[in-house]
Design an enzyme around this catalytic site. Structure first.
Site, PDB file in Angstrom:
ATOM      1  N   ARG A 209       0.831  -1.488  -0.015  1.00 42.08           N
ATOM      2  CA  ARG A 209       0.011   0.133  -0.476  1.00 42.08           C
ATOM      3  C   ARG A 209       1.173   1.523   0.098  1.00 42.08           C
ATOM      4  O   ARG A 209       1.723   1.361   0.782  1.00 42.08           O
ATOM      5  CB  ARG A 209      -0.811  -0.204   1.535  1.00 42.08           C
ATOM      6  N   SER A 212      -0.626   8.434   1.658  1.00 44.82           N
ATOM      7  CA  SER A 212      -0.394  10.021   2.246  1.00 44.82           C
ATOM      8  C   SER A 212      -0.370   9.607   3.189  1.00 44.82           C
ATOM      9  O   SER A 212      -1.413   9.919   3.624  1.00 44.82           O
ATOM     10  CB  SER A 212      -0.426   9.843   0.921  1.00 44.82           C
ATOM     11  N   CYS A 214      -2.353  11.616   5.730  1.00 45.08           N
ATOM     12  CA  CYS A 214      -2.913  12.956   6.437  1.00 45.08           C
ATOM     13  C   CYS A 214      -3.090  12.613   7.874  1.00 45.08           C
ATOM     14  O   CYS A 214      -3.801  12.601   8.851  1.00 45.08           O
ATOM     15  CB  CYS A 214      -4.227  12.231   5.473  1.00 45.08           C
ATOM     16  N   GLN A 230      -8.851   3.368   5.415  1.00 44.26           N
ATOM     17  CA  GLN A 230      -7.950   2.905   4.414  1.00 44.26           C
ATOM     18  C   GLN A 230      -6.591   2.256   4.700  1.00 44.26           C
ATOM     19  O   GLN A 230      -6.276   1.667   4.927  1.00 44.26           O
ATOM     20  CB  GLN A 230      -7.930   3.633   3.108  1.00 44.26           C
ATOM     21  N   GLU A 252       1.458  14.762   2.287  1.00 47.76           N
ATOM     22  CA  GLU A 252      -0.440  15.685   2.721  1.00 47.76           C
ATOM     23  C   GLU A 252      -0.723  16.279   1.989  1.00 47.76           C
ATOM     24  O   GLU A 252      -0.240  17.018   1.284  1.00 47.76           O
ATOM     25  CB  GLU A 252       0.604  16.319   4.336  1.00 47.76           C
ATOM     26  N   GLY A 253      -2.100  16.372   2.036  1.00 47.75           N
ATOM     27  CA  GLY A 253      -2.609  17.110   1.321  1.00 47.75           C
ATOM     28  C   GLY A 253      -2.487  17.093  -0.792  1.00 47.75           C
ATOM     29  O   GLY A 253      -2.676  17.645  -1.057  1.00 47.75           O
ATOM     30  N   ASP A 286      -3.613  16.882  -8.196  1.00 49.35           N
ATOM     31  CA  ASP A 286      -2.513  16.031  -7.426  1.00 49.35           C
ATOM     32  C   ASP A 286      -1.007  16.192  -7.895  1.00 49.35           C
ATOM     33  O   ASP A 286      -0.797  16.043  -8.726  1.00 49.35           O
ATOM     34  CB  ASP A 286      -2.654  14.157  -8.120  1.00 49.35           C
ATOM     35  N   ARG A 288       1.619  14.632  -6.232  1.00 54.09           N
ATOM     36  CA  ARG A 288       1.892  13.490  -4.959  1.00 54.09           C
ATOM     37  C   ARG A 288       2.712  13.302  -6.301  1.00 54.09           C
ATOM     38  O   ARG A 288       3.011  13.164  -7.420  1.00 54.09           O
ATOM     39  CB  ARG A 288       1.489  12.888  -4.356  1.00 54.09           C
TER      40      ARG A 288
END
Length: 354
Positions: A209, A212, A214, A230, A252-253, A286, A288
Site C-alpha cells: 500500500r 500518503s 493524512c 484505508q 500531505e494533502g 494531485d 504527489r
C-alpha cells in the site's frame, strides 16, 4: 571533498529562506532575478525589492484563471505590481481565502514581453517549499550579497534519493508484529517510512500500500476523507495475509502540505469541491510523486507488488519506476455522509476506481 554547499543543499536552503520571507536569487546565463514568496513577503522587503526594479507576481495558470488574469505564457501569468499596493495585496493575489467576500479589483495588467523562464522557475521553487504557488519576481536587478543563489536547472529537483536510517521491531494493534523502516531523502527533505508486516518474501509479489500522510484522517479521525479507514484496512489485510509492506509517504494533502490542505478545506466550506479548491489555490489536482514509493520498494528488495489502491495513477507511476504491479487490489472503505461528495469527485475528476 568540499565544505561548500552543492546544488541539493542550495535548493533546500532556498526553500527554507522563502518560508521565512527571505528573497533568493535565480539565474539563467547572464539573466538574474530576485524572487520572494508572495505568502511570506512583508512591506519592508517589498519596499527594498521595489527599489531594485519593477516587481511582477508570477501565478500559475490555475490561479490566474480564477482571477480572470491573462496568462500570456500559457502555464503562468506575470502580473505587474502597481506602485500604490502593499504586501497584503500581493498575498491576496496568491491566497483565495477572501476571493468571494473581497473580489480583487482590476483590471490587472499582465506582462507579455520577454522570457518567463525565471518566473516559471520561481513558481516551481515556492511550490516545492509547500507555500502558495505565487512569487514576486524582480528581474535584472543588482543582487545583494548573502542571498542564496540557484540556477534554473537547479530548481528542477532530480528524482529524490532515499537512504535507510534505521529499522526496528514494532508491535501493532491492527497488524501484529512488524518493523518500521525510516528513510531520509538526500536533499534534506521530510523523511518517509515503510511498515513491514511479518516476513514478506522478496522473490514473490508482496501485498503493498502506498499511503500518503493524512494528519486529519490518520490521527484525528476526520470524516471528510477516507484516509484513516484505508490505512487501518490495509494494515488489517496485511496481517490477514501474513505479510505485507505499507509505505507511509509524507505527501500531505496530495503533496501540497497541511497548511495548503486546510486552505483547500476552507474553500470547500465555501462550496467548492476538492479539485476546484486545489485549482483556486493554484495547484493541480494531485501534486504527489509516487516514484518515492518505487524507490522505497526497490531499496527494500521488492520488485513485484499486489497493490492496495483505487488510484490508477499509483499503478502507472510504480510501474514507470520499475516495480511490476501484478494485481490492483481494491480498497473501498470509509464512506460516510460527510465524505460522499468528496469520494464522488475523486471518481469523476481524478479517475479513482470507486
Amino acid at each position: 571533498m568540499t565544505l561548500s554547499p552543492g546544488p541539493l543543499e542550495r535548493l533546500n536552503r532556498a526553500r527554507a529562506d522563502l518560508r521565512v520571507g527571505l528573497p533568493v536569487v535565480l539565474t539563467e546565463g547572464a539573466q538574474t532575478a530576485l524572487i520572494a514568496a508572495a505568502e511570506t513577503l512583508d512591506d519592508t522587503r517589498l519596499g527594498a525589492l521595489r527599489a531594485l526594479g519593477q516587481p511582477v507576481v508570477a501565478l500559475t495558470e490555475r490561479r490566474a484563471a480564477t482571477l480572470k488574469a491573462r496568462a500570456y505564457d500559457g502555464d503562468l501569468a506575470r502580473i505587474l505590481v502597481p506602485a500604490d499596493v502593499d504586501a497584503r495585496w500581493i498575498e491576496a493575489l496568491a491566497d483565495p481565502a477572501e476571493d468571494l467576500t473581497h473580489p480583487m479589483k482590476g483590471p490587472m495588467q499582465s506582462q507579455r514581453e520577454g522570457s518567463a523562464d525565471l518566473h516559471r522557475a520561481a513558481i516551481r521553487l515556492v511550490k516545492s517549499a509547500q507555500l502558495l504557488p505565487a512569487a514576486l519576481v524582480v528581474t535584472g536587478a543588482a543582487v545583494p550579497e548573502g542571498l542564496t543563489r540557484l540556477s534554473i536547472a537547479e530548481t528542477q529537483a532530480p528524482e529524490t534519493r532515499l537512504d535507510p536510517v534505521i529499522a526496528a521491531r514494532l508491535p501493532m494493534r491492527l497488524a501484529g508484529v512488524g518493523r518500521l523502516h525510516v528513510f531520509r531523502p538526500q536533499d534534506g527533505g521530510t523523511e518517509h517510512y515503510a511498515v513491514e508486516i511479518g516476513k514478506p518474501l522478496r522473490d514473490a509479489p508482496v501485498l503493498a500500500r502506498l499511503h500518503s500522510a493524512c494528519f486529519t484522517g490518520d490521527v484525528l479521525g476526520s470524516l471528510k476523507c477516507d484516509c484513516g479507514p484505508q490505512l487501518h484496512a490495509a494494515l488489517a489485510a496485511m496481517q490477514a495475509q501474513g505479510a505485507g509492506v505499507l509505505l507511509y509517504l509524507n505527501q500531505e494533502g496530495r503533496g501540497i502540505g497541511l497548511a495548503n490542505k486546510m486552505r483547500a478545506y476552507s474553500l470547500q466550506d465555501q462550496g467548492f469541491d476538492t479539485v476546484e479548491a486545489n485549482h483556486r489555490l493554484g495547484f493541480e489536482d494531485d501534486e504527489r510523486d509516487f516514484r518515492l514509493g518505487a524507490e522505497l520498494l526497490r531499496k527494500m528488495g521488492f520488485s513485484q507488488v499486489r497493490l492496495l489502491t483505487n488510484n490508477p495513477r499509483k499503478v502507472s507511476m510504480l510501474e514507470s519506476g520499475g516495480i511490476d504491479v501484478v494485481e490492483r487490489v481494491p480498497l473501498k472503505v470509509g464512506l460516510t455522509d460527510e465524505n460522499a461528495a468528496y469520494l464522488a469527485t475523486k471518481a469523476a475528476k481524478s479517475g479513482h476506481l470507486l
